[in-house]
Design an enzyme around this catalytic site. Structure first.
Site: not given
Ligand SMILES: [Zn+2]
Lengths: 182, 544
Positions: B21, B24, B123, B126, B359
C-alpha cells in the site's frame, strides 16, 4: 463459695488441645494390650502423635529409663530434616511406621508408631532431656512427633482410628473385663 | 508533494508492483514526515504513481529547499478539495472541513461495495492496518470505547497490538528491497524502516484526540488505550518458522497459539536469508483478507491508597476466609475497607497489604495497623484531600467492626516503606491470660521486671502446614501484669514484630521457650488478645 467458683473456671476453660485439635485413638496397637496411641489432629490437618493416658508406660508410677528415636541401625528419626514451605526431605511414614522405642526402668520396652500416613516434620527432642515431660504432660509437652498428612488424605487418614467416644467405650469394656476376672 | 528523492524511485516501483500500500511504500522509503502518512492513502498512491512516471519532476524535488514540507502540505490540501475522482459521499456531511472529507473517504473505503476503479487490494505487508483499518472510523470506535467506560484522564497513550505474521511479511518485503534501500546510503537495517505501529499512531493520534474533544494523545501516559488486530491466517503464515526454528516455539499453557510476536521476532533473527527465501515467498503473496480489529481495551495504571485500620470485632478475618471452597465468615477487614474505595475510584479490583496481620479473633486498637491497597484500572484516579476525607467517613459509617484513619493516596514506591524494616519494628499487645493454679496479686508482680526476654520460637503448629519449620529468635522488650481474679490477669507486652504471642502464653507443646507456663510454673492459656499499637511511622498521620 470462692473455692467452688474457682474450681468451676478451672474445669470450664477449654485447653488449647480442646479448642484446636480433634482427638483420634488407636487402641491395643498391633494387638498388644492397652498400648493405646492418641493422635491430635489440628484443624489445619497437622497431626501430633501422643501416648494415650491409658498406655502402660503411664500406669502404676512407672519411670522411663530411655527413649530412642533410632528405630533401626540405618534409620534415626532424629536425622529427619524438612526444608521450605513444602517440607522437602521429611521422611514419609505409613500407619505402622515406628517412631521411637521407650524403655521403662523395669526393662519393659514399648514401640510408639505413627498411626497415620504423612510426612514426619519433627520429633520431640525435649523428652530426651526430660523424660518426665512424657509422664506429666503426655498430651502436650510430652508429645512424640508431628506429622503432616497429604492434603488430599487429610480426612481419610483418620478413618481407621477411633473417635474419643469409641475409644472411651473400648476402655470401659476393658475395665469391665478386668473387674470380672479379678 | 511527497518528500521522496531519486534514489527512492526503484524502491517505490518495486514495492508498488509487489502489492504494497502507499503508506507502506513511504515506510520502506524511511519517510519520517508524519503529514505524509496522514493524508488520504489514495492521494499518496496517486502521487507515488506520478512520481515514478515523471523523471523530470523528481529531479526538481531532489533540489528542493528546506521549506519543501510546507509546500507538501499546501499541495495536499489542494489535492483533497480539487480531486474529481473522490468517491461519492455516503453520509450526510458533519462538518465542512478537511477532516470531514477524510472521514467520508474512509467510510467509503470501508464499505462493502466500492467503486471498481478505486478499489485497492489488501496490502501484502500491513494487511490493511495502514489502509482501511486506520482513519476516522477507527478513531470513532476508540473514542466511543473510552467514553463508554467514562474514564477521567488528562492524556492518553495509544498502544497497538499486531498479528505476528506482520513481522514475517515485513521481513520478506525487506529482503525484497534490501539492496535498493541500502543503496540510499542512510539506511542499513530493517530496524531503520518506519514501523507499522509508528505510522499507525502518527495517523491515529490526532484523529483520536479530535474525537475526544482535544485530549492530548501522547507517547507516555497513565491511561492506555489498546487497539488489537488479529488475522485468521497468522498460524498459516508463520508455520514454516516452526519447522525451521522449532526451539523458538515451545507450547505454553496460557497462550492460544505458539506464534506470539516475541517468538516470531526471535525466529526471524535466527533464520538465514537463504533459508527464509526457500520457505517463504518474496515479496509476500496477496492475502485473502485484511486484519480484524478487536475490541478496544482501556487500562489506567494503578492508584495506591494507604491508611491505618482498627478492628473491633473478634469474629472478623483480615482477608476473606475460605476453607475447601466455602466461605467461613461473612466479611473481612479488607472487604469492608475496599468496597467504598473501589466505588469512589471506580476500580476493577484491588490488592491489599498491611504491616503484619492479626488473627480472626484478635482486635487491633490504638492508632491501628498501616495498610495499603493497589487499585486496579481505576476509572477515576484523582481525589483531593476533602474527597479522601469524605471517603474515609463513608468507610467508617459503613461498619462499626472497623475504623480507618490517615486515608491518603500514595505512590507505588512509598508503599515499600511499610514493609521495609518490618522485623525491627515493635508492637504492643494486651492479652487476657488464664492460669490453672490460682494466683495472687504478688505472684505476677515479677513479670513487670522482665526486660528484653529472648524467645526461641519454633514455627507454631497452627501455621506449620503452610510455613517452613524454623526456630526464630524474638525479643519481648517489656511486660506488665494487671491482676484480675485468682485465675485471670491482663498481660501487656511490647515485642519485636513477628513474635507469636499466643504461643508465648500457652507454650505450643513446649515449642516456644521460655513461655509463660514456665515463668509462672503453671499451665497458662490465652483467652483474648488485642493489638494496642503497630509502631510503623508510615503512612504519615493526617490531622483530624
Ligand atoms: Zn501497507
Amino acid at each position: 463459695m470462692d473455692c467452688v467458683e474457682q474450681k468451676d473456671t478451672e474445669a470450664k476453660a477449654p485447653s488449647v488441645v480442646d479448642r484446636y485439635y480433634t482427638r483420634w485413638y488407636r487402641a491395643d496397637m498391633k494387638g498388644k494390650a492397652c498400648e493405646d496411641h492418641c493422635i491430635l489432629q489440628h484443624s489445619n490437618r497437622l497431626c501430633v502423635v501422643t501416648l494415650a493416658e491409658t498406655h502402660p508406660i503411664l500406669q502404676n508410677g512407672r519411670t522411663i529409663k530411655s527413649i530412642n528415636y533410632q528405630i533401626s541401625t540405618g534409620c534415626s528419626r532424629l536425622n529427619n530434616k524438612v526444608s521450605g514451605k513444602s517440607k522437602r526431605g521429611g521422611q514419609f511414614l505409613t500407619d505402622f511406621a515406628p517412631l521411637c522405642r521407650i524403655t521403662c526402668s523395669d526393662e519393659t520396652e514399648y514401640t510408639i508408631y505413627s498411626c497415620i500416613r504423612g510426612r514426619l516434620l519433627e520429633v520431640n527432642e525435649n523428652i530426651l532431656e526430660t523424660p518426665n515431660l512424657l509422664m506429666e504432660k503426655p498430651s502436650t509437652e510430652g508429645y512424640i512427633a508431628v506429622i503432616l498428612p497429604k492434603f488430599e488424605e487429610s480426612k481419610s487418614i483418620t478413618e481407621n482410628l477411633l473417635t474419643r467416644e469409641e475409644f472411651e467405650s473400648v476402655v470401659s469394656k476393658r475395665s469391665d473385663v478386668q473387674s470380672q476376672t479379678s | 508533494m511527497l518528500p521522496l528523492k531519486e534514489k527512492d524511485k526503484p524502491i517505490v516501483q518495486k514495492l508498488l508492483s509487489a502489492g504494497c500500500c502507499a503508506r507502506c511504500v513511504l515506510r520502506f522509503c524511511c519517510v519520517s514526515v508524519q503529514a505524509a502518512y496522514r493524508q488520504p492513502q489514495q492521494e499518496t498512491l496517486k502521487e507515488l504513481k506520478a512520481f515514478i512516471a515523471d523523471t523530470e519532476n523528481s529531479k526538481c524535488q531532489d533540489s528542493a529547499g528546506p521549506d519543501s514540507r510546507d509546500e507538501n502540505n499546501k499541495s495536499h490540501e489542494a489535492a483533497v478539495s480539487d480531486t474529481p475522482e473522490d468517491p461519492p459521499s455516503k453520509r450526510a456531511k458533519l462538518e465542512p472541513s478537511v477532516a470531514a472529507a477524510q472521514c467520508e473517504e474512509e467510510d467509503a473505503a470501508a464499505a462493502v461495495v466500492r467503486p471498481k476503479d478505486d478499489e485497492s487490494p489488501v496490502c501484502v505487508v500491513c494487511l490493511g492496518i495502514l489502509q482501511e483499518l486506520c482513519g476516522t472510523i477507527q478513531a470513532v470506535k476508540i473514542a466511543e470505547a473510552v467514553k463508554a467506560e467514562s474514564y477521567e484522564f488528562d492524556t492518553l497513550v495509544l498502544s497497538v497490538s499486531l498479528p505476528a505474521q506482520l513481522c514475517v511479511r515485513e521481513h520478506s518485503c525487506w529482503l525484497h528491497v534490501k539492496k535498493e534501500v541500502r543503496e540510499k546510503g542512510l539506511v542499513f537495517d530493517k530496524d531503520d524502516v518506519i514501523q507499522v505501529k509508528e505510522a499507525f499512531k502518527w495517523i491515529m493520534q490526532g484523529l483520536v484526540a479530535k474525537e475526544l474533544g482535544g485530549v492530548a494523545v501522547v507517547t507516555r501516559s497513565a491511561f492506555e488505550v489498546g487497539v488489537e488486530f488479529t488475522h485468521p491466517q497468522t498460524d498459516a503464515d508463520c508455520h514454516f518458522l516452526a519447522t525451521t526454528c522449532p526451539d523458538c516455539f515451545k507450547p505454553t499453557k496460557n497462550k492460544q497459539s505458539v506464534f506470539t510476536r516475541m517468538a516470531v521476532v526471535k525466529a526471524l533473527e535466527k533464520i538465514s536469508d537463504a533459508k527464509f527465501l526457500k520457505h517463504y515467498p518474496c515479496p509476500p503473496t496477496q492475502p485473502t483478507s485484511s486484519c480484524i480489529s478487536q475490541d478496544i481495551q482501556c487500562l489506567h495504571v494503578s492508584v495506591f491508597v494507604a491508611g491505618r485500620y482498627n478492628k473491633f470485632c473478634r469474629s472478623l478475618p483480615q482477608t476473606p476466609w475460605v476453607i475447601d471452597g466455602e466461605r467461613r465468615m461473612e466479611s473481612s477487614v479488607e472487604e469492608l475497607i475496599a468496597a467504598p474505595i473501589l466505588s469512589a475510584f471506580r476500580a476493577d479490583g484491588f490488592n491489599f497489604s498491611s504491616s503484619g496481620r492479626e488473627d480472626v479473633d484478635v482486635r487491633t486498637l490504638g492508632n491501628g495497623r498501616p495498610f495499603a491497597m493497589e487499585l486496579l484500572n481505576p476509572h477515576k484516579a484523582r481525589l483531593n484531600k476533602v474527597e479522601m476525607k469524605k471517603l474515609q467517613e463513608i468507610i467508617n459509617k459503613s461498619s462499626d467492626k472497623i475504623r480507618v484513619r490517615d486515608l491518603q493516596i500514595v505512590t507505588r514506591e512509598a508503599m515499600s516503606r511499610m514493609k521495609e524494616g518490618e522485623e525491627e519494628k515493635t508492637k504492643t499487645y494486651t492479652a487476657l491470660v488464664w492460669t490453672q493454679k490460682p494466683i495472687q496479686r504478688e505472684d505476677i508482680g515479677f513479670i513487670d521486671d522482665i526486660k528484653d526476654l529472648t524467645l526461641d520460637q519454633k514455627t507454631p503448629l497452627r501455621v506449620l502446614h503452610r510455613r517452613a519449620l524454623a526456630v526464630r529468635q524474638r525479643v519481648i522488650h517489656s511486660m506488665n501484669a494487671r491482676f484480675l481474679d485468682p485465675h485471670h490477669f491482663y498481660l501487656g507486652l511490647k515485642t519485636q514484630a513477628g513474635t507469636y504471642i499466643k504461643e508465648f502464653v500457652h507454650g505450643d507443646f513446649g515449642r516456644t521457650k521460655p513461655n509463660l507456663c514456665q515463668l509462672l510454673k503453671t499451665d497458662t492459656d490465652i483467652l483474648e488478645l488485642d493489638v494496642e499499637s503497630v509502631d510503623v511511622d508510615w503512612p504519615p498521620a493526617i490531622p483530624e
